[in-house]
Write a protein that holds these residues in place. Structure first.
Motif, short mmCIF file in Angstrom:
data_model
loop_
_atom_site.label_atom_id
_atom_site.label_comp_id
_atom_site.label_asym_id
_atom_site.label_seq_id
_atom_site.Cartn_x
_atom_site.Cartn_y
_atom_site.Cartn_z
N ALA A 13 -33.91 -79.54 -87.02
CA ALA A 13 -32.74 -79.69 -87.69
C ALA A 13 -32.85 -80.12 -88.85
O ALA A 13 -33.65 -81.21 -88.92
N ALA A 29 -24.70 -85.42 -89.83
CA ALA A 29 -24.61 -84.00 -89.63
C ALA A 29 -26.03 -83.53 -89.24
O ALA A 29 -26.80 -83.79 -89.96
N GLU A 30 -26.48 -83.01 -88.22
CA GLU A 30 -27.76 -82.14 -88.05
C GLU A 30 -27.22 -80.61 -88.08
O GLU A 30 -26.58 -80.16 -87.25
N LEU A 31 -28.00 -80.20 -89.16
CA LEU A 31 -27.98 -78.83 -89.48
C LEU A 31 -29.17 -77.92 -88.80
O LEU A 31 -30.13 -78.27 -89.27
N SER A 32 -28.91 -76.81 -87.89
CA SER A 32 -29.87 -76.23 -87.39
C SER A 32 -30.48 -75.10 -88.57
O SER A 32 -29.72 -74.92 -89.35
N GLU A 74 -23.18 -74.30 -85.66
CA GLU A 74 -22.42 -75.12 -86.01
C GLU A 74 -23.07 -76.54 -86.31
O GLU A 74 -24.06 -76.74 -84.94
N PRO A 75 -22.80 -77.57 -87.24
CA PRO A 75 -23.76 -78.78 -87.17
C PRO A 75 -23.15 -79.65 -86.13
O PRO A 75 -22.05 -79.67 -85.67
N LEU A 97 -18.42 -80.51 -94.19
CA LEU A 97 -19.40 -79.87 -93.10
C LEU A 97 -19.42 -78.45 -93.79
O LEU A 97 -20.48 -77.85 -93.57
N ARG A 135 -22.82 -76.57 -94.34
CA ARG A 135 -23.24 -75.24 -93.49
C ARG A 135 -23.50 -74.31 -94.53
O ARG A 135 -24.42 -73.20 -94.28
N ALA A 155 -26.84 -74.88 -96.01
CA ALA A 155 -27.97 -74.62 -95.17
C ALA A 155 -28.21 -73.24 -94.84
O ALA A 155 -29.29 -72.85 -94.88
#
Length: 94
Positions: free
Chosen positions: A4, A26-29, A35-36, A68, A72, A75
């Protein structure tokens, strides 16, 4: 655990003393549509006030939810090797 990207969303300060309480991260995949995950990180905590509590990530203000959404979208448009750059973290008072 899947890889992430990490992004600082906000920095919380104490209402009483004004010192830093925690950073909202926030951890963004790398997988589109996921969803983060949002977490508080208290590793740099300066506040020692006993009454200061951090809100649950679900109870955060609308400005955090907008940020967020921006992350998103960024990302989803970025390649896995690209670094995400966003606006400076929000200032939150808790």
């Amino acid at each position: 655990m899947s890889p992430a990207r990490l992004s600082d969303v906000g920095i919380a300060s104490c209402r009483s003393c004004g010192r830093v309480v925690a950073t909202l991260r926030a951890e963004l995949s790398f997988t589109p549509g996921v969803e983060p995950a949002v977490h508080w990180y208290e590793s740099e905590r300066q506040c020692r006030c006993r009454a200061t509590r951090l809100p649950r990530p679900a109870a955060l203000p609308a400005s955090v939810k907008v940020r967020l959404g921006d992350l998103r979208a960024a990302a989803a448009a970025a390649r896995p090797w690209e670094e995400l750059t966003g606006r400076p973290p929000l200032r939150l008072v808790v």
